[in-house]
Design an enzyme around this catalytic site. Structure first.
Site, mmCIF file in Angstrom:
data_model
loop_
_atom_site.group_PDB
_atom_site.id
_atom_site.type_symbol
_atom_site.label_atom_id
_atom_site.label_comp_id
_atom_site.label_asym_id
_atom_site.label_seq_id
_atom_site.Cartn_x
_atom_site.Cartn_y
_atom_site.Cartn_z
ATOM 1 N N LYS A 62 1.008 -1.009 0.160
ATOM 2 C CA LYS A 62 -0.020 0.060 -0.055
ATOM 3 C C LYS A 62 1.015 1.308 0.089
ATOM 4 C CE LYS A 62 -4.034 1.864 2.343
ATOM 5 N NZ LYS A 62 -5.073 1.961 1.081
HETATM 6 N N1 PPE Z 1 -7.736 -1.304 -2.804
HETATM 7 C C1 PPE Z 1 -7.308 -0.232 -2.967
HETATM 8 C C2 PPE Z 1 -6.505 0.177 -4.008
HETATM 9 C C3 PPE Z 1 -7.339 0.633 -1.767
HETATM 10 O O1 PPE Z 1 -6.898 1.716 -1.751
HETATM 11 C C4 PPE Z 1 -8.118 0.027 -0.645
HETATM 12 C C5 PPE Z 1 -8.377 0.786 0.781
HETATM 13 C C6 PPE Z 1 -8.730 -1.210 -0.741
HETATM 14 C C7 PPE Z 1 -8.468 -2.063 -1.897
HETATM 15 C C8 PPE Z 1 -9.379 -2.018 0.441
HETATM 16 O O2 PPE Z 1 -8.413 -2.540 1.475
HETATM 17 P P1 PPE Z 1 -8.996 -2.368 2.977
HETATM 18 O O3 PPE Z 1 -9.199 -1.244 3.668
HETATM 19 O O4 PPE Z 1 -7.745 -3.109 3.626
HETATM 20 O O5 PPE Z 1 -9.974 -3.240 3.022
HETATM 21 N N2 PPE Z 1 -8.283 2.225 0.412
HETATM 22 C C9 PPE Z 1 -8.236 2.867 1.679
HETATM 23 C C10 PPE Z 1 -7.828 4.504 1.361
HETATM 24 C C11 PPE Z 1 -8.848 5.181 0.546
HETATM 25 C C12 PPE Z 1 -8.468 6.579 0.169
HETATM 26 O O6 PPE Z 1 -9.202 7.162 -0.645
HETATM 27 O O7 PPE Z 1 -7.633 6.903 0.733
HETATM 28 C C13 PPE Z 1 -9.174 2.738 2.456
HETATM 29 O O8 PPE Z 1 -10.261 2.417 2.336
HETATM 30 O O9 PPE Z 1 -8.697 3.473 3.808
#
Ligand code: PPE
Length: 308
Positions: free
Chosen positions: A160
């Site tokens: 990330k």
């Molecule tokens: N894919 C991406 C690209 C992504 O950024 C997130 C989280 C996810 C999947 C889902 O991951 P999880 O939160 O572990 O279930 N995106 C984060 C950031 C968003 C933002 O705009 O900043 C979030 O949901 O916190």
């Protein structure tokens, strides 16, 4: 997108700093070369008090992201966990979004990052609904992006890293300009990957599908949560290759993410999914997700870290 609601303190490399003083120099490495990794975590007000949802898993992913980028975290998982809980207490937050950021700081410029110190900050503030107030209930209209997700061996999707969000921004801006709430990106072979900030689930004939980890997706913690909940409810869940056109003929579609939680998708490229309303299985999964959190269900005790 909800604007930031200021809290009192932000933790920066060992100190709780007043919100407005949490600043960096314009020549920090991360600002120029995307050399940072981060997390997004939520704390919820549950029946058993304020609790951070899956804190350990998020911090583990942060340290894994750092490892991929050869960054050494100055703090251990236990230390970061402790600081996060202190920060929530100090800010008096009952519910919040938590944003740890590990970044290459100020020392020298040039691509080689090794001389720059690894700095860290954790911020926490009240964050509203990610894809709009009605999204969780009514669903969102999305488009398939003209931008692909990263090809293998370019940007590591499992990290990330802030750099990945250059790609996410292209996806998101295109969607917004065309009047959609979000874009779904395909991967380098044209199979379904994920949203700009969410994982994706598809339901067809009562089977739940989600792109496998080799589809250039972030290994989402909400994705993992939904897979576990769904299997416990007796559904078959397949992590697999999903062709683009399967989106259009799906019975149900939804996004998952810490920010987006469980958000139904009601159309893709103006093609209506199901009857254009939240589907029955999505509804059950969303209800169960929020029930577990609301109750801080003791069956999932290991998912909650309580603010004492
Ligand atoms: N894919 C991406 C690209 C992504 O950024 C997130 C989280 C996810 C999947 C889902 O991951 P999880 O939160 O572990 O279930 N995106 C984060 C950031 C968003 C933002 O705009 O900043 C979030 O949901 O916190």
């Amino acid at each position: 997108m909800p604007i930031i609601e200021e809290a009192k303190y932000i933790w920066m490399s060992g100190k709780f700093v007043p919100w407005e003083k949490a600043k960096v120099h314009v020549l920090v490495h991360a600002l120029h070369y995307g050399s940072a990794v981060f997390e997004g975590i939520r704390a919820y007000k549950t029946k058993r008090g304020t609790a951070v949802f899956r804190l350990r898993e998020h911090l583990k992913r942060l340290l894994d992201s750092a490892k991929i980028y050869r960054m050494e975290s100055p703090y251990t998982l236990e230390e970061l966990s402790h600081v996060t809980m202190e920060l929530i207490k100090k800010n008096g937050l009952e519910e919040c979004y938590i944003r740890p950021l590990l970044y290459r700081g100020y020392h020298s410029l040039g691509v080689n990052p090794f001389e720059c110190p690894v700095e860290i900050s954790i911020a926490a503030w009240k964050w509203g609904k990610y894809l709009g107030a009605e999204a969780l209930e009514k669903g969102v209209d999305v488009m398939v992006s003209s931008w692909n997700r990263m090809a293998p061996n370019t940007f590591p999707a499992m990290a990330k890293a802030t750099a990945n969000y250059a790609n996410s921004q292209l996806i998101k801006m295109e969607a917004v300009i065309y009047g959609f709430a979000e874009g779904i990106a395909l991967n380098h072979v044209g199979a379904v990957s994920e949203g700009s900030g969410e994982n994706l689930f598809l339901i067809k004939d009562e089977i739940i599908y989600t792109p496998s980890l080799d589809a250039a997706v972030l290994p989402g913690i909400t994705r993992n949560t939904i897979i576990e909940i769904a299997r416990k409810m007796g559904y078959e869940v397949k992590e697999t290759h999903i062709p683009r056109e399967m989106l259009y003929i799906a019975d149900e579609l939804f996004f998952t993410g810490t920010a987006a939680e469980v958000t139904p998708i009601r159309s893709v490229d103006k093609i209506v999914i199901g009857n254009g309303k939240i589907g029955p299985i999505t509804q059950k999964l969303q209800d169960e997700f929020f029930r577990i959190i609301r109750e801080a269900d003791p069956e999932y005790e290991h998912w909650f870290t309580f603010v004492k």
